[in-house]
Design an enzyme around this catalytic site. Structure first.
Site, mmCIF file in Angstrom:
data_model
loop_
_atom_site.group_PDB
_atom_site.id
_atom_site.type_symbol
_atom_site.label_atom_id
_atom_site.label_comp_id
_atom_site.label_asym_id
_atom_site.label_seq_id
_atom_site.Cartn_x
_atom_site.Cartn_y
_atom_site.Cartn_z
ATOM 1 N N ASN A 135 47.705 31.005 33.426
ATOM 2 C CA ASN A 135 47.507 32.419 33.757
ATOM 3 C C ASN A 135 48.640 32.817 34.697
ATOM 4 O O ASN A 135 48.638 32.416 35.860
ATOM 5 C CB ASN A 135 46.132 32.583 34.432
ATOM 6 C CG ASN A 135 45.917 33.975 34.985
ATOM 7 O OD1 ASN A 135 46.696 34.898 34.708
ATOM 8 N ND2 ASN A 135 44.862 34.142 35.764
ATOM 9 N N LYS A 161 49.277 35.653 35.902
ATOM 10 C CA LYS A 161 48.900 36.740 36.829
ATOM 11 C C LYS A 161 50.009 37.800 36.838
ATOM 12 O O LYS A 161 50.622 38.033 35.800
ATOM 13 C CB LYS A 161 48.596 36.158 38.215
ATOM 14 C CG LYS A 161 47.549 35.032 38.130
ATOM 15 C CD LYS A 161 47.002 34.606 39.456
ATOM 16 C CE LYS A 161 45.945 33.520 39.233
ATOM 17 N NZ LYS A 161 45.297 33.103 40.475
ATOM 18 N N HIS A 198 38.199 37.668 35.643
ATOM 19 C CA HIS A 198 38.828 36.838 36.678
ATOM 20 C C HIS A 198 38.411 37.358 38.057
ATOM 21 O O HIS A 198 38.265 38.565 38.249
ATOM 22 C CB HIS A 198 40.353 36.883 36.519
ATOM 23 C CG HIS A 198 41.045 35.841 37.341
ATOM 24 N ND1 HIS A 198 41.214 35.982 38.700
ATOM 25 C CD2 HIS A 198 41.550 34.637 37.014
ATOM 26 C CE1 HIS A 198 41.812 34.891 39.161
ATOM 27 N NE2 HIS A 198 42.035 34.067 38.164
ATOM 28 N N GLU A 227 35.957 29.009 38.110
ATOM 29 C CA GLU A 227 37.013 29.077 39.116
ATOM 30 C C GLU A 227 36.396 29.462 40.463
ATOM 31 O O GLU A 227 36.180 30.656 40.725
ATOM 32 C CB GLU A 227 38.050 30.141 38.734
ATOM 33 C CG GLU A 227 38.726 29.894 37.417
ATOM 34 C CD GLU A 227 40.097 30.564 37.357
ATOM 35 O OE1 GLU A 227 41.067 29.855 37.125
ATOM 36 O OE2 GLU A 227 40.188 31.781 37.586
ATOM 37 N N SER A 279 43.680 25.741 41.934
ATOM 38 C CA SER A 279 44.587 24.747 42.533
ATOM 39 C C SER A 279 44.758 23.489 41.681
ATOM 40 O O SER A 279 44.890 22.396 42.221
ATOM 41 C CB SER A 279 44.130 24.389 43.955
ATOM 42 O OG SER A 279 44.205 25.540 44.789
ATOM 43 N N GLU A 303 40.008 37.823 40.632
ATOM 44 C CA GLU A 303 40.938 38.811 41.213
ATOM 45 C C GLU A 303 40.659 40.202 40.650
ATOM 46 O O GLU A 303 40.840 41.204 41.347
ATOM 47 C CB GLU A 303 42.382 38.359 40.966
ATOM 48 C CG GLU A 303 42.726 37.175 41.869
ATOM 49 C CD GLU A 303 43.777 36.225 41.333
ATOM 50 O OE1 GLU A 303 44.471 36.558 40.359
ATOM 51 O OE2 GLU A 303 43.889 35.119 41.902
ATOM 52 N N GLY A 342 44.533 29.374 44.492
ATOM 53 C CA GLY A 342 45.760 29.579 45.257
ATOM 54 C C GLY A 342 45.716 29.011 46.667
ATOM 55 O O GLY A 342 46.561 29.354 47.503
#
Ligand code: 13P
Length: 253
Positions: free
Chosen positions: A10, A12, A93, A164, A210, A95, A170
């Protein structure tokens, strides 16, 4: 891992056309690594070019709008993504849930739209650190699954779940292999509750958060992990291939 592991990058909001060289290198290497199913989800602007550059790997999107078309400035429909060469889209996701206030019902509407347009979906779920600390990780994820997964009964091959944990994205932190296994087993039960024993057993469950070349083998060996959804480490062919090679080696056993 029984089936071919599915390793998805991904990107992003990263990548201009210069990054197509990374996609080409990943695609070329994939030829030697057919034991692994590899895909990239670049930003919308690179989907068509990535599809043209890469012939072996899957190419997908990171989001879609639930409507077929209309007055939705700045949005992209599933049919448009398919036309640009996307074979799947990520939906839900964390985010997008955080930055755009997407709720489970929005995620489900997007997943349904993508499937109706003939694409596969990767539906993302995951708890925050506070929810895990409160002992609610599994119940939060179960609720997200029940609210976000597409309603189609015939999901075989069309739906992948990505677990996730928000606090692992991250950050360089990951859950323990035991915690990942426990969560993936819990997700499997929910999937079987929704789609039935047999169909629910076939849905792949990816781990994301990660994943790096040096921890991929360990994370991919956790119970019920069918692959990985990779952010930062998918941005260069070198690091993404490190993860793909680890998955191929794990497959060889
Ligand atoms: P990182 O691999 O950068 O932690 O991102 C994970 C992710 O959010 C993939 O969708």
């Amino acid at each position: 891992m029984a089936d071919r592991p599915y390793i998805v990058g991904n990107w992003k909001m990263h990548g201009t056309r210069a990054m197509l060289a990374e996609a080409r290198a990943i695609d070329r290497a994939a030829e030697r690594l057919m034991k692994v199913e590899v895909a990239l989800a670049p930003p919308f602007t690179l989907i068509h070019a990535t599809r043209k550059e890469a012939s072996l790997i899957g190419v997908g999107a990171q989001d879609c709008h639930p409507a077929d078309g209309g007055a939705h400035t700045g949005d992209i429909s599933a049919a448009m993504l398919k036309d640009a060469g996307a074979g799947f889209t990520i939906v839900g996701h964390s985010e997008r849930r955080a930055d755009h206030g997407e709720k489970d019902a929005d995620v489900r509407a997007k997943a349904d739209a993508a499937i109706a347009a003939g694409m596969n979906v990767i539906v993302c779920v995951g708890e925050t650190e506070a929810q895990r600390d409160a002992g609610k990780a599994e119940s939060v994820v179960a609720e997200q699954l029940k609210g976000s997964l597409p309603v189609d009964d015939d999901v075989d091959g069309k739906v992948t779940v990505a677990y996730e944990p928000v606090w692992a994205i991250g950050t360089g932190r990951t859950p323990t292999v035991e915690d990942i296994g426990a969560m993936h087993r819990s997700i499997r039960k929910v999937l079987q509750g929704i789609y039935g024993e047999e169909e629910g057993a076939k849905v792949r469950i990816l781990y994301g958060g990660s994943v790096k070349p040096d921890n991929a083998a360990e994370l991919l060996a956790a119970d019920e992990v069918g692959g990985a959804l990779v952010g930062g480490a998918s941005l260069t062919a070198e690091s993404f291939l490190g993860i793909i090679v680890a998955a191929a080696e794990a497959q060889e056993g």
